[in-house]
Design a protein around this motif. Structure first.
Motif, short mmCIF file in Angstrom:
data_model
loop_
_atom_site.label_atom_id
_atom_site.label_comp_id
_atom_site.label_asym_id
_atom_site.label_seq_id
_atom_site.Cartn_x
_atom_site.Cartn_y
_atom_site.Cartn_z
N VAL A 103 75.29 45.74 42.96
CA VAL A 103 76.38 45.01 43.61
C VAL A 103 77.54 44.76 42.66
N GLU A 104 77.24 44.44 41.40
CA GLU A 104 78.30 44.09 40.45
C GLU A 104 79.25 45.25 40.17
N GLN A 105 78.85 46.46 40.57
CA GLN A 105 79.71 47.62 40.37
C GLN A 105 80.82 47.71 41.41
N TYR A 106 80.88 46.76 42.32
CA TYR A 106 81.86 46.80 43.41
C TYR A 106 82.84 45.63 43.37
N LYS A 107 82.99 45.03 42.22
CA LYS A 107 84.00 43.99 42.06
C LYS A 107 85.39 44.61 42.22
N THR A 108 86.31 43.82 42.73
CA THR A 108 87.64 44.34 43.05
C THR A 108 88.30 44.99 41.84
N TRP A 155 80.40 46.51 48.97
CA TRP A 155 81.77 45.97 48.94
C TRP A 155 81.78 44.55 49.52
N TYR A 156 81.02 44.33 50.59
CA TYR A 156 80.94 43.00 51.21
C TYR A 156 80.17 42.04 50.31
N ARG A 157 79.08 42.52 49.71
CA ARG A 157 78.26 41.65 48.88
C ARG A 157 79.01 41.20 47.63
N ALA A 158 79.85 42.08 47.09
CA ALA A 158 80.56 41.76 45.85
C ALA A 158 81.82 40.94 46.08
N SER A 159 82.31 40.89 47.31
CA SER A 159 83.55 40.18 47.59
C SER A 159 83.38 38.68 47.37
N PRO A 160 84.34 38.03 46.70
CA PRO A 160 84.25 36.59 46.49
C PRO A 160 84.74 35.77 47.70
N LEU A 161 85.26 36.43 48.73
CA LEU A 161 85.78 35.70 49.89
C LEU A 161 84.67 34.89 50.55
N ARG A 162 85.02 33.69 50.98
CA ARG A 162 84.04 32.75 51.53
C ARG A 162 84.18 32.66 53.04
#
Length: 289
Positions: free
Chosen positions: A72-77, A204-211
């Motif tokens: 997951v961490e490979q998909y940070k923006t 992409w969804y898992r890594a997104s910081p959006l709440r």
């Protein structure tokens, strides 16, 4: 027909598939797809733009035939933007994004305004206005509840089962999917491949910081400094009016972040406007440019 070819390029040490339409030497137009798409999503629109532009479309990280790390961490923006920066090089271009591709396009235009001459967004949302609506507990919060499912571990297995039945249903979400058939559908399924192929897309969804809260639930969203998330180049927003996944409220107040904004609405189209009304989308882009 304009020239069309594809190649595998190395970006930051990893392999990415990139499609091209048009002629080398023409002004470059970089096209970033969203979920659950791939570079072939531009097969309808790019040929209409390739008479004027060299259209360039990668399979983004986790998609299609490009590099698909499982973590997951490979998909940070910042990493998604880094891929695109490596593809762009040093010369500025016109940037177009749809859905998640719009998120990368906005982030890149904010971080590197020197590389983006013009920004075109098709049914995508600026991070500040999108987070505002996700956190509000209203219509967009409810429309985005599928994000909770996608973020759950193992969602890719559910999506891939029965020849991608659940993914296809999620794709449609009360919208016109008459375009998703024949060679187009076969191309999408080939890009999805299997559950392992879907994992990168869902990450992409898992890594997104959006709440996002539950249905009708307001929550505390991320805060954005308006001055730090400005779009300083000319910006065109093209909107399919029938979109049920991304609602027009997500673009309200966009002028605060993009003062040089032009809005165009496409009737009879929804989130998949580039498939449904490619002629109208191309006309809007060419007229604006």
């Amino acid at each position: 027909m304009p020239a069309h070819w594809k190649e595998t390029v190395t970006l930051d040490g990893e392999d990415f598939l990139v499609r091209h339409w048009g002629e080398r030497g023409a002004p470059r137009l970089l096209m970033l797809h969203g979920f659950p798409e791939y570079s072939g999503a531009w097969n309808d629109l790019a040929p209409l733009l390739a008479k004027r532009f060299h259209c360039i479309a990668p399979d983004q990280r986790g998609y299609g035939q490009s590099w698909r790390p499982g973590e997951v961490e490979q998909y940070k923006t910042a990493l998604l933007v880094s891929d695109v920066l490596a593809l762009i090089g040093d010369e500025p271009l016109i940037l177009l994004g749809h859905d998640w591709g719009a998120s990368v396009a906005y982030a890149l235009a904010i971080a590197r305004p020197d590389l983006v001459n013009r920004l075109i967004i098709l049914n995508g949302a600026h991070p500040a206005t999108f987070q505002r609506e996700l956190a509000r507990g209203g219509a967009q919060t409810n429309a985005s509840q599928y994000i909770h499912f996608l973020r759950r571990e193992g969602s890719e297995d559910t999506l891939a089962a029965d020849d991608f039945a659940r993914l296809t249903a999620l794709f449609s979400a009360n919208m016109d999917m008459s375009w998703l058939e024949g060679e187009t559908l076969a191309g999408y399924k080939a890009a999805w491949r299997d559950a392992a192929g879907l994992r990168g897309m869902v990450n992409w969804y898992r890594a997104s910081p959006l709440r996002l809260g539950g249905a009708n639930e307001a929550t505390e969203g991320l805060s954005f400094d308006a001055e730090r998330v400005q779009i300083r180049c000319p910006h065109l927003l093209i909107w399919g009016k029938e979109d049920t996944a991304l609602l027009p409220q997500t673009t309200e107040g966009l002028e605060e972040y993009a003062p040089d904004l032009t809005r165009v609405e496409i009737a009879g189209a929804d989130h998949w406007l580039h498939h449904q009304k490619p002629g109208a989308v191309a006309e809007a882009i060419l007229k604006w440019v």
